[in-house]
Scaffold this motif. Structure first.
Motif, PDB file in Angstrom:
ATOM      1  N   TRP A 139       0.816  -1.212   0.000  1.00 23.56           N
ATOM      2  CA  TRP A 139       0.000   0.000   0.000  1.00 23.56           C
ATOM      3  C   TRP A 139       0.852   1.265   0.000  1.00 23.56           C
ATOM      4  N   ILE A 140       2.006   1.236   0.632  1.00 25.66           N
ATOM      5  CA  ILE A 140       2.903   2.397   0.565  1.00 25.66           C
ATOM      6  C   ILE A 140       3.384   2.604  -0.866  1.00 25.66           C
ATOM      7  N   PHE A 141       3.811   1.519  -1.516  1.00 20.93           N
ATOM      8  CA  PHE A 141       4.270   1.616  -2.898  1.00 20.93           C
ATOM      9  C   PHE A 141       3.154   2.106  -3.816  1.00 20.93           C
ATOM     10  N   VAL A 142       1.986   1.490  -3.703  1.00 17.30           N
ATOM     11  CA  VAL A 142       0.865   1.864  -4.585  1.00 17.30           C
ATOM     12  C   VAL A 142       0.429   3.304  -4.334  1.00 17.30           C
ATOM     13  N   GLY A 143       0.399   3.721  -3.085  1.00 17.27           N
ATOM     14  CA  GLY A 143       0.005   5.099  -2.783  1.00 17.27           C
ATOM     15  C   GLY A 143       0.936   6.114  -3.418  1.00 17.27           C
ATOM     16  N   PHE A 144       2.245   5.909  -3.231  1.00 13.97           N
ATOM     17  CA  PHE A 144       3.199   6.841  -3.840  1.00 13.97           C
ATOM     18  C   PHE A 144       3.154   6.767  -5.362  1.00 13.97           C
ATOM     19  N   PHE A 145       3.034   5.571  -5.905  1.00 16.27           N
ATOM     20  CA  PHE A 145       3.008   5.412  -7.359  1.00 16.27           C
ATOM     21  C   PHE A 145       1.794   6.096  -7.983  1.00 16.27           C
TER      22      PHE A 145
END
Length: 160
Positions: free
Chosen positions: A47-53
């Motif tokens: 979720w951190i990766f997807v949020g920033f992406f």
């Protein structure tokens, strides 16, 4: 008007891509055993990766303006992908990932058997400055010629 429609299509594709990435995590969980702690850590990192992406993509293609229809487009892409592509993708990916997992289990079982049949030790690593493996067979052999008779003969030879 065309720019907004292109952004909506791009948001749908991004939402579907994020769902397929999460399906990769789900397939890995079907193949390999994960604890609750590991699942939680994977989900948080996802979720951190997807949020920033997604945030970076929204700013990149929309000149820094966040619009609500982008969120709707992502949700539409997730819904369409979940109903059409995701079940088949998850089944196929799980079947593909089980092949290396099967061979990995076989190799691990073979290595455990090898470890039990031989004694592996490090041979003078400090003196030589390198790590060498020295493999020795077990002294007490079992089987047709390694039973009690052989052990008695060894004791007699050592006494004499």
């Amino acid at each position: 008007m065309q720019n907004e429609f292109a952004l909506l299509i791009r948001a749908c594709i991004l939402g579907a891509g994020c769902l397929l990435l999460y399906d990769v995590l789900r397939a890995l969980r079907c193949v390999a055993v994960h604890t609750e702690w590991q699942r939680g850590a994977e989900d948080v990192l996802y979720w951190i990766f997807v949020g920033f992406f997604l945030f970076a993509q929204a700013f990149r293609y929309n000149d820094g303006i966040l619009r609500l229809y982008l969120l709707g487009g992502m949700l539409l892409g997730v819904f369409l992908c979940r109903s059409v592509i995701s079940p088949l993708f998850l089944r196929v990916l799980t079947a593909i990932l089980r092949i290396p997992a099967f061979f990995g289990k076989k190799i691990i079982k073979w290595l455990i058997l090898f470890r039990e049949s031989c004694r592996i030790q490090l041979y003078e690593p400090v003196r030589k400055g390198i790590f060498c493996l020295k493999i020795r067979k077990k002294k007490a052999m079992r089987g047709r010629f390694g039973g009690k008779d052989t052990q008695k003969k060894r004791k007699k030879e050592n006494i004499v």
